[in-house]
Write a protein that holds these residues in place. Sequence first.
Motif, PDB file in Angstrom:
ATOM      1  N   GLY A  13     -33.015   6.555  -4.992  1.00 42.35           N
ATOM      2  CA  GLY A  13     -32.997   5.150  -4.601  1.00 42.35           C
ATOM      3  C   GLY A  13     -31.793   4.861  -3.714  1.00 42.35           C
ATOM      4  N   GLU A  14     -31.984   4.022  -2.698  1.00 42.52           N
ATOM      5  CA  GLU A  14     -30.911   3.732  -1.742  1.00 42.52           C
ATOM      6  C   GLU A  14     -30.781   2.215  -1.506  1.00 42.52           C
ATOM      7  OE1 GLU A  14     -31.554   7.804   0.940  1.00 42.52           O
ATOM      8  OE2 GLU A  14     -32.144   5.833   1.741  1.00 42.52           O
ATOM      9  N   ILE A  15     -29.567   1.813  -1.227  1.00 45.46           N
ATOM     10  CA  ILE A  15     -29.288   0.427  -0.824  1.00 45.46           C
ATOM     11  C   ILE A  15     -28.768   0.468   0.614  1.00 45.46           C
ATOM     12  CG2 ILE A  15     -27.761  -1.558  -1.136  1.00 45.46           C
ATOM     13  CD1 ILE A  15     -29.794  -1.583  -3.228  1.00 45.46           C
ATOM     14  N   TRP A  16     -29.464  -0.230   1.493  1.00 46.77           N
ATOM     15  CA  TRP A  16     -29.049  -0.359   2.890  1.00 46.77           C
ATOM     16  C   TRP A  16     -28.667  -1.827   3.153  1.00 46.77           C
ATOM     17  CZ3 TRP A  16     -29.328   3.652   6.647  1.00 46.77           C
ATOM     18  CH2 TRP A  16     -29.845   4.864   6.180  1.00 46.77           C
ATOM     19  N   LEU A  17     -27.477  -2.041   3.736  1.00 46.54           N
ATOM     20  CA  LEU A  17     -27.014  -3.405   4.029  1.00 46.54           C
ATOM     21  C   LEU A  17     -26.609  -3.524   5.486  1.00 46.54           C
ATOM     22  CD1 LEU A  17     -24.740  -4.096   0.900  1.00 46.54           C
ATOM     23  CD2 LEU A  17     -27.121  -4.799   1.263  1.00 46.54           C
ATOM     24  N   LYS A  18     -26.745  -4.748   5.990  1.00 49.57           N
ATOM     25  CA  LYS A  18     -26.376  -4.982   7.386  1.00 49.57           C
ATOM     26  C   LYS A  18     -24.855  -4.848   7.554  1.00 49.57           C
ATOM     27  CE  LYS A  18     -28.241  -9.019   8.259  1.00 49.57           C
ATOM     28  NZ  LYS A  18     -28.691 -10.200   9.069  1.00 49.57           N
ATOM     29  N   THR A  19     -24.471  -4.353   8.722  1.00 47.67           N
ATOM     30  CA  THR A  19     -23.044  -4.284   9.043  1.00 47.67           C
ATOM     31  C   THR A  19     -22.516  -5.688   9.280  1.00 47.67           C
ATOM     32  OG1 THR A  19     -23.576  -3.962  11.386  1.00 47.67           O
ATOM     33  CG2 THR A  19     -23.254  -1.985  10.042  1.00 47.67           C
ATOM     34  N   ASN A  20     -21.189  -5.810   9.344  1.00 46.94           N
ATOM     35  CA  ASN A  20     -20.570  -7.134   9.503  1.00 46.94           C
ATOM     36  C   ASN A  20     -21.001  -7.824  10.787  1.00 46.94           C
ATOM     37  OD1 ASN A  20     -19.192  -6.936   7.081  1.00 46.94           O
ATOM     38  ND2 ASN A  20     -17.354  -6.030   8.012  1.00 46.94           N
ATOM     39  N   ASP A  21     -21.278  -7.008  11.830  1.00 44.52           N
ATOM     40  CA  ASP A  21     -21.690  -7.630  13.093  1.00 44.52           C
ATOM     41  C   ASP A  21     -23.187  -7.910  13.139  1.00 44.52           C
ATOM     42  OD1 ASP A  21     -22.709  -5.112  13.344  1.00 44.52           O
ATOM     43  OD2 ASP A  21     -21.471  -4.528  15.068  1.00 44.52           O
ATOM     44  N   GLY A  22     -23.928  -7.490  12.091  1.00 43.24           N
ATOM     45  CA  GLY A  22     -25.343  -7.797  11.993  1.00 43.24           C
ATOM     46  C   GLY A  22     -26.243  -7.037  12.937  1.00 43.24           C
ATOM     47  N   THR A  23     -25.758  -5.917  13.491  1.00 42.91           N
ATOM     48  CA  THR A  23     -26.563  -5.183  14.487  1.00 42.91           C
ATOM     49  C   THR A  23     -27.210  -3.938  13.897  1.00 42.91           C
ATOM     50  OG1 THR A  23     -24.624  -3.930  15.210  1.00 42.91           O
ATOM     51  CG2 THR A  23     -25.097  -6.012  16.341  1.00 42.91           C
ATOM     52  N   ARG A  24     -26.753  -3.464  12.753  1.00 37.13           N
ATOM     53  CA  ARG A  24     -27.267  -2.212  12.192  1.00 37.13           C
ATOM     54  C   ARG A  24     -27.317  -2.302  10.677  1.00 37.13           C
ATOM     55  NH1 ARG A  24     -22.889   1.627  14.711  1.00 37.13           N
ATOM     56  NH2 ARG A  24     -21.686  -0.255  14.223  1.00 37.13           N
ATOM     57  N   LEU A  25     -28.026  -1.281  10.101  1.00 36.46           N
ATOM     58  CA  LEU A  25     -28.039  -1.129   8.655  1.00 36.46           C
ATOM     59  C   LEU A  25     -27.247   0.110   8.297  1.00 36.46           C
ATOM     60  CD1 LEU A  25     -31.775  -1.869   7.698  1.00 36.46           C
ATOM     61  CD2 LEU A  25     -29.790  -3.320   7.269  1.00 36.46           C
ATOM     62  N   ILE A  26     -26.507   0.037   7.214  1.00 37.50           N
ATOM     63  CA  ILE A  26     -25.698   1.166   6.790  1.00 37.50           C
ATOM     64  C   ILE A  26     -25.992   1.465   5.328  1.00 37.50           C
ATOM     65  CG2 ILE A  26     -23.731  -0.303   6.162  1.00 37.50           C
ATOM     66  CD1 ILE A  26     -21.907   1.982   7.139  1.00 37.50           C
ATOM     67  N   LEU A  27     -26.066   2.754   5.008  1.00 34.01           N
ATOM     68  CA  LEU A  27     -26.329   3.185   3.641  1.00 34.01           C
ATOM     69  C   LEU A  27     -25.086   2.921   2.792  1.00 34.01           C
ATOM     70  CD1 LEU A  27     -28.207   4.586   1.611  1.00 34.01           C
ATOM     71  CD2 LEU A  27     -27.251   6.787   2.372  1.00 34.01           C
ATOM     72  N   ARG A  28     -25.197   1.979   1.824  1.00 37.68           N
ATOM     73  CA  ARG A  28     -24.024   1.572   1.045  1.00 37.68           C
ATOM     74  C   ARG A  28     -24.027   2.163  -0.359  1.00 37.68           C
ATOM     75  NH1 ARG A  28     -21.234  -2.890   2.827  1.00 37.68           N
ATOM     76  NH2 ARG A  28     -19.815  -2.292   1.153  1.00 37.68           N
ATOM     77  N   GLY A  29     -25.188   2.644  -0.845  1.00 39.51           N
ATOM     78  CA  GLY A  29     -25.202   3.200  -2.198  1.00 39.51           C
ATOM     79  C   GLY A  29     -26.501   3.954  -2.452  1.00 39.51           C
ATOM     80  N   LYS A  30     -26.451   4.913  -3.377  1.00 38.64           N
ATOM     81  CA  LYS A  30     -27.643   5.710  -3.668  1.00 38.64           C
ATOM     82  C   LYS A  30     -27.555   6.260  -5.080  1.00 38.64           C
ATOM     83  CE  LYS A  30     -25.619   9.804  -1.436  1.00 38.64           C
ATOM     84  NZ  LYS A  30     -24.402   9.154  -0.948  1.00 38.64           N
ATOM     85  N   ALA A  31     -28.739   6.610  -5.614  1.00 41.32           N
ATOM     86  CA  ALA A  31     -28.828   7.258  -6.927  1.00 41.32           C
ATOM     87  C   ALA A  31     -29.961   8.286  -6.849  1.00 41.32           C
ATOM     88  CB  ALA A  31     -29.091   6.227  -8.001  1.00 41.32           C
ATOM     89  N   PHE A  32     -29.772   9.503  -7.328  1.00 37.66           N
ATOM     90  CA  PHE A  32     -30.814  10.553  -7.250  1.00 37.66           C
ATOM     91  C   PHE A  32     -30.644  11.522  -8.402  1.00 37.66           C
ATOM     92  CE2 PHE A  32     -27.155  11.901  -4.785  1.00 37.66           C
ATOM     93  CZ  PHE A  32     -26.954  13.198  -5.194  1.00 37.66           C
ATOM     94  N   HIS A  33     -31.662  12.427  -8.546  1.00 40.07           N
ATOM     95  CA  HIS A  33     -31.624  13.399  -9.635  1.00 40.07           C
ATOM     96  C   HIS A  33     -32.366  14.662  -9.193  1.00 40.07           C
ATOM     97  CE1 HIS A  33     -31.536  15.061 -13.659  1.00 40.07           C
ATOM     98  NE2 HIS A  33     -32.868  15.285 -13.597  1.00 40.07           N
ATOM     99  N   GLY A  34     -31.803  15.817  -9.514  1.00 39.64           N
ATOM    100  CA  GLY A  34     -32.455  17.088  -9.212  1.00 39.64           C
ATOM    101  C   GLY A  34     -31.791  17.825  -8.070  1.00 39.64           C
ATOM    102  N   LYS A  35     -31.831  19.142  -8.153  1.00 40.61           N
ATOM    103  CA  LYS A  35     -31.176  19.967  -7.137  1.00 40.61           C
ATOM    104  C   LYS A  35     -31.846  19.820  -5.784  1.00 40.61           C
ATOM    105  CE  LYS A  35     -29.515  23.516 -10.350  1.00 40.61           C
ATOM    106  NZ  LYS A  35     -29.561  24.972 -10.704  1.00 40.61           N
TER     107      LYS A  35
END
Length: 599
Positions: A13-35
Motif C-alpha cells: 500500500g502506498e500514499i502519494w501526496l501533492k508537492t508544496n507547489d502542487g505540480t507533482r505527486l510524491i510517494l510519502r509512505g508505504k507498507a508491504f510484506h514478502g521478499k
Amino acid sequence: MEILRSSTNICAGEIWLKTNDGTRLILRGKAFHGKAIKKFYKEDYVVDIVGKGVGLAGNVWKTESICLWENIKDSSDCVRQKGVEVASLNSAIGIPILYNDEFMGCMLLLSKHPKEVLSNMQYFLKDLGKEMGAVVKHRITEDEYHNFFDISPDPFCIIGFDSRIKKVNNALVTALGYKQEDVVGATYDQFIHTDDLGIIAENITALMQNLSAEGVEVRMLTAQKEEKWFVWSGTVKEDEKLILAVAKDITENKLARIALKSAYERLQYAQSIAKLGYFRRDIDSDTQQWTEQVYKIFGYSPKNFVPTFENVKNCLHPDDQHIMEGDPILNMIPGKLYSFDHRILTPTGKIKWVHEEIQVKLNDQGERSHIEGTIQDITESKEFEQQLILSNERFRLAMLASNEMIWEIDHKKNIMIRGNAEESDMESTNIEPFDKDNSWFKMVHPDDMDGVLHSLYNALGDKEKDSWEHEYRIVLEDGSVAYLVDRCYILRDKLGTPVRSVGSVMDITNSRQQLEKIKKHNKTLREIAWLQSHVVRAPLARIMGLIHLYKECDGGDLSVEELFELISTSAHELDEVIHKISDKTNKIKDKEALNTSDR
C-alpha cells in the motif's frame, strides 16, 4: 497502509501526496510484506514522483475518482512495469484523498490477486479517502509549519480547540525556559498571567467568530515565574480545529515603554506640582507650541485659545506688555539663557506672577531655528515674599518698640538680627553672622561663654525642643557686669532642622542686685537674731541667777558687795550686746534710706 495490508489481500500500500507547489505527486509512505514485494521497491525499479496523468497515481489525480487496474504489468498507465513483473503483482486500486473536494493525493493498493478481489473492496474504501483527507490535511499543515517553526526566531504554537497546545517551536520554549514536553499537551492558560487570561479569551472568541482580531499584548510566566511580554496574533483552521498562533517577544520594548510612560507621568506630575510648563516657537512661525501645563497657567485650553504672538502679548498685564514690544527674541544671543518675572491676566481677570526662562536655538547650519523655554507660576511665592517682607518689617518695628532686646536667627542664611532696646532710631537693628565671634557673644562674660554656647547649641540640635532659656552675664563698655535672662522659641521644618529662632533678652541686673541686698539684710538679721537668742541670753541668765542666790540663799558664800559686783559686770556685758544690736539695726535703716534717696 499497514492495517489495510495485514487485514486484506493487499501486498503493498502506498500514499502519494501533492508537492508544496502542487505540480507533482510524491510517494510519502508505504507498507508491504514478502521478499518478492521487497524487490519491487529496489532502487532500480523505484519511481517516487510523478506528474498529473502519469503512472497509476497520476491517473487517480487526473480523474479524482477511484481507479481499478488489472494486469498492471501490461497497462500503459503503469510506469513501474519491470518491478511489477518481478514482484508478480497483478491488480491495483487507486483511491483519491480529498479534503473539501480538493485533491490532496491518493492511496494505491497493489495485489497479486485478480481484479475482482480489489473490486469487492472498493465499496468500503470509497469513503476512506474523504475520511483520511482531514487527517492528511492536518498532517500536511503540521509539516508545512514544522520547518517554519524551527527556523523562526519568533515563538510559534498550534493550539487545539480544546485549549491544549499541540505543538511549539524552540523559540517559545527557550523564551519561557521550559522543555518541549512541559508545554506540549498542557493548556495555554497555564502560561498566561492571571490578569491577562480575559484578554486572550476575548481574542480567541473573536478569531473563532471570524472577527477582526489584532495582535494582543499579554504577559506570560516563565519557568522561573518571571513575567515576559508578548504580542500574539493567530488564525483559525476551522476544519482542523486548530489555532495557529505567532508571537513577538516585546519584553524589553514593553519595559522600556512602561519606564518611559512612568517617567513621562512623573514629569507631568512634577510639572503640575511645580506649576511648570514648556513652550516652543519656530523662528518663522507666529504661533507657539504649548504643553498642557502652560495652558493651565494662562487659564485656557487648546480648544479656546491659539497662542499666537499677539494673543500671548494680550495675556500679559498691561504694565508688563512692554517686554514683548518689537519681538525681543530677535535681539537675543543664541544659546544664552534669559530669565525674567512678569504678570499675566487670566480670562477671569486674576493676576498671576510667572517666571520665564527662554533661549534661542540654532539648526545644523548655524542659523536661528526656534526658541524654547519654560514658564512657571510663582504667584504663591510672590505673595509669600510680599507677606514675608511685611512680616519682617513688623518684626523689626516690634524689636524697636520693645523694652527688651528682641533677636532673631535665620538658620538657613546663618545670620542673627538684633533690635537695640536702648535706641529709638528706626535703624537701630544689627545684622551679623550667627557665630561666637559676633558682637553680642563677645560681650558675654568669659566665665559664662562656654555655658551659653553649649546650652544653645544643645537646644538647637535636639529635634524635640522648641524653646531655650539661659541666664548669664555680659560685660558692658564701662566694665560693669549686667545680668541677663535669654530665651527663645525654635521653629523647625518637617525633619526637625532649625529654620528660625526668635527670642528676647531681659536685663535682670537690678533685681539681681536687690536680691543680693536682701541676702545681706537677711544675713544681718540672722546675726541680730543670734545675738538676741544667744549672746543676750548669757549675761541675762547670770544676773537672774545671782538675784535668785541673794533671795533664796542669802547670797550663799558671797557677800552683798560681791553679788552686786557680779551683777554689775553682767549688766555691763548685756549693755554692750544691746549696743551691737542697735548698731546693726541702724546700719540697715541707713542703707534703706540711701537706696530710697537714690531712687
